[in-house]
Scaffold this active site. Sequence first.
Site, PDB file in Angstrom:
ATOM      1  N   GLU A 104     -16.808 -42.522 -46.730  1.00 11.79           N
ATOM      2  CA  GLU A 104     -17.340 -41.283 -47.289  1.00 11.79           C
ATOM      3  C   GLU A 104     -17.778 -40.356 -46.166  1.00 11.79           C
ATOM      4  OE1 GLU A 104     -19.058 -42.807 -51.549  1.00 11.79           O
ATOM      5  OE2 GLU A 104     -20.356 -43.106 -49.841  1.00 11.79           O
ATOM      6  N   CYS A 117     -21.644 -34.881 -42.059  1.00 11.63           N
ATOM      7  CA  CYS A 117     -22.081 -36.223 -41.705  1.00 11.63           C
ATOM      8  C   CYS A 117     -20.851 -37.121 -41.823  1.00 11.63           C
ATOM      9  CB  CYS A 117     -23.187 -36.646 -42.673  1.00 11.63           C
ATOM     10  SG  CYS A 117     -23.741 -38.339 -42.443  1.00 11.63           S
ATOM     11  N   CYS A 124     -20.213 -51.658 -42.334  1.00  9.85           N
ATOM     12  CA  CYS A 124     -21.091 -51.786 -41.166  1.00  9.85           C
ATOM     13  C   CYS A 124     -21.514 -53.234 -41.032  1.00  9.85           C
ATOM     14  CB  CYS A 124     -22.327 -50.897 -41.345  1.00  9.85           C
ATOM     15  SG  CYS A 124     -23.415 -50.880 -39.899  1.00  9.85           S
ATOM     16  N   CYS A 128     -28.654 -53.915 -42.090  1.00  8.94           N
ATOM     17  CA  CYS A 128     -30.007 -53.442 -42.421  1.00  8.94           C
ATOM     18  C   CYS A 128     -30.119 -53.517 -43.950  1.00  8.94           C
ATOM     19  CB  CYS A 128     -30.229 -52.007 -41.950  1.00  8.94           C
ATOM     20  SG  CYS A 128     -29.951 -51.816 -40.173  1.00  8.94           S
ATOM     21  N   CYS A 131     -30.042 -50.412 -46.450  1.00  6.19           N
ATOM     22  CA  CYS A 131     -28.948 -49.442 -46.352  1.00  6.19           C
ATOM     23  C   CYS A 131     -27.760 -49.943 -47.185  1.00  6.19           C
ATOM     24  CB  CYS A 131     -28.551 -49.297 -44.884  1.00  6.19           C
ATOM     25  SG  CYS A 131     -27.096 -48.269 -44.640  1.00  6.19           S
ATOM     26  N   CYS A 348     -29.030 -40.302 -46.963  1.00  3.72           N
ATOM     27  CA  CYS A 348     -29.095 -41.338 -45.929  1.00  3.72           C
ATOM     28  C   CYS A 348     -29.131 -42.726 -46.558  1.00  3.72           C
ATOM     29  CB  CYS A 348     -30.376 -41.197 -45.114  1.00  3.72           C
ATOM     30  SG  CYS A 348     -30.489 -39.658 -44.249  1.00  3.72           S
TER      31      CYS A 348
HETATM   32  N1  SAH Z   1     -25.846 -46.933 -38.084  1.00  6.33           N
HETATM   33  C1  SAH Z   1     -26.428 -45.706 -37.675  1.00  6.33           C
HETATM   34  C2  SAH Z   1     -26.027 -44.485 -38.483  1.00  6.33           C
HETATM   35  C3  SAH Z   1     -25.932 -44.603 -39.990  1.00  6.33           C
HETATM   36  S1  SAH Z   1     -27.362 -44.552 -41.002  1.00  6.33           S
HETATM   37  C4  SAH Z   1     -27.928 -45.849 -37.609  1.00  6.33           C
HETATM   38  O1  SAH Z   1     -28.438 -46.879 -38.003  1.00  6.33           O
HETATM   39  O2  SAH Z   1     -28.579 -44.941 -37.120  1.00  6.33           O
HETATM   40  C5  SAH Z   1     -28.131 -43.014 -40.842  1.00  6.33           C
HETATM   41  C6  SAH Z   1     -29.635 -43.109 -41.062  1.00  6.33           C
HETATM   42  O3  SAH Z   1     -29.974 -43.398 -42.422  1.00  6.33           O
HETATM   43  C7  SAH Z   1     -30.265 -44.197 -40.229  1.00  6.33           C
HETATM   44  O4  SAH Z   1     -31.444 -43.725 -39.653  1.00  6.33           O
HETATM   45  C8  SAH Z   1     -30.566 -45.251 -41.261  1.00  6.33           C
HETATM   46  O5  SAH Z   1     -31.554 -46.144 -40.835  1.00  6.33           O
HETATM   47  C9  SAH Z   1     -30.990 -44.394 -42.421  1.00  6.33           C
HETATM   48  N2  SAH Z   1     -31.010 -45.100 -43.700  1.00  6.33           N
HETATM   49  C10 SAH Z   1     -30.302 -46.191 -44.050  1.00  6.33           C
HETATM   50  N3  SAH Z   1     -30.598 -46.549 -45.307  1.00  6.33           N
HETATM   51  C11 SAH Z   1     -31.505 -45.661 -45.764  1.00  6.33           C
HETATM   52  C12 SAH Z   1     -32.167 -45.491 -47.006  1.00  6.33           C
HETATM   53  N4  SAH Z   1     -31.960 -46.312 -48.038  1.00  6.33           N
HETATM   54  N5  SAH Z   1     -33.013 -44.446 -47.115  1.00  6.33           N
HETATM   55  C13 SAH Z   1     -33.218 -43.600 -46.084  1.00  6.33           C
HETATM   56  N6  SAH Z   1     -32.620 -43.700 -44.901  1.00  6.33           N
HETATM   57  C14 SAH Z   1     -31.768 -44.725 -44.742  1.00  6.33           C
END
Ligand code: SAH
Length: 364
Positions: A104, A117, A124, A128, A131, A348
């Site tokens: 996406e 974005c 991935c 985490c 996410c 995000c």
């Molecule tokens: N892998 C990279 C980029 C992708 S995520 C990274 O970790 O930075 C982009 C951002 O969204 C990151 O800061 C991530 O931690 C955040 N993110 C992931 N899941 C989220 C959620 N459920 N709510 C808000 N931010 C989130």
Amino acid sequence: MTRDGLAPLAVAVSLGCMAGRYDYDRAALGELLADQPRYRLDQLWSGLYEHLAEPTAITGLPAALRARLDEVLPTSLTEVARQSTPGGETVKFLWHLEGGAQIESVLMLYRDRATVCVSTQAGCAMACGFCATGQAGFTRQLTVGEIVEQVILASRQARLADRRVSNVVFMGMGEPLANEEAVWGAVERLHSAVGLSARHLTISTVGLVPGIRKLGDRPLPVNLAVSLHAANDALRSELVPINRRYPLEVLMQACAEYLAKKNRRLSFEWALIDGVNDRQSDAVELSRLCRGLPLHAHVNLIPLNPTPGWPTKGTPLSRVHDFCHQLESLGVNATVRQNRGTDIEAACGQLAAGQPVTLGSTRR
Ligand code: SAH
């Protein structure tokens, strides 16, 4: 000269069978057009990157050549779906890739800028828990062309609204620094061919230290965003598992080195999770980390967006602002990020490419 006026496809062979039209750098396209007058390369290059055109629509080229180019320079992304907020300010695209993976990208139109974005991997591997992409696991790396084409196609959409894409954030699906070569290839192409300034390109990382070091040695001063979310190792290792490999002390050292080399602003991303990382003690710990850096870091606060595999809620907005004020009173620059696209699951951490999400996490 071959019958259709194109050099044999040695270039495509060397780039691999997955090579799409934006995987070719200028030299590779030049080889493809080796039997053509030199100005054809300029026409093709500006057609693809400045006019955002399909080869068939680059009208300066002879019709037969256009048709042949269309065949040998396939598109990498096939649109599967597109969702838009009611006013059209946020558009989420779902793309199908060669081999079956889906990714996406999100276009966000603001008053003063238009941001895309982009995804850098299908899925991935960083896992985490909060996410949606991390919950679904890793499928494969994206190529330079697959990353660049997301920007080109989103820019076409922006053009319909009379807007030009000014910023690209590598914050979609995937961990950019786990695919550093391709991400850097895309950065260079967006800078040199599309004309985006390095200060309008932001790479977001979960904190892969070797990748941060590598980025520090690259020539363009792109912005670095580090997804911190916790300022002590116990909590961060729980939220962001890669912290066990690259704990905070090592990560902060790499950030300090990056700042010293680039003299650019660093930002920390902090997704506020109710009762988990939004306490006064979290603000104090975070302010200590920020003060330890040679240049001040900027903290971007995001209330955690809901994802299917993570039960804990985001901090309510009023307390998000309280946390922001606490940081400011501790001398840290902080802003609350405008949360775009939650209603179309484009915000995000919500990008999952329509894959079924395993409801595996039982945390809290
Ligand atoms: N892998 C990279 C980029 C992708 S995520 C990274 O970790 O930075 C982009 C951002 O969204 C990151 O800061 C991530 O931690 C955040 N993110 C992931 N899941 C989220 C959620 N459920 N709510 C808000 N931010 C989130």
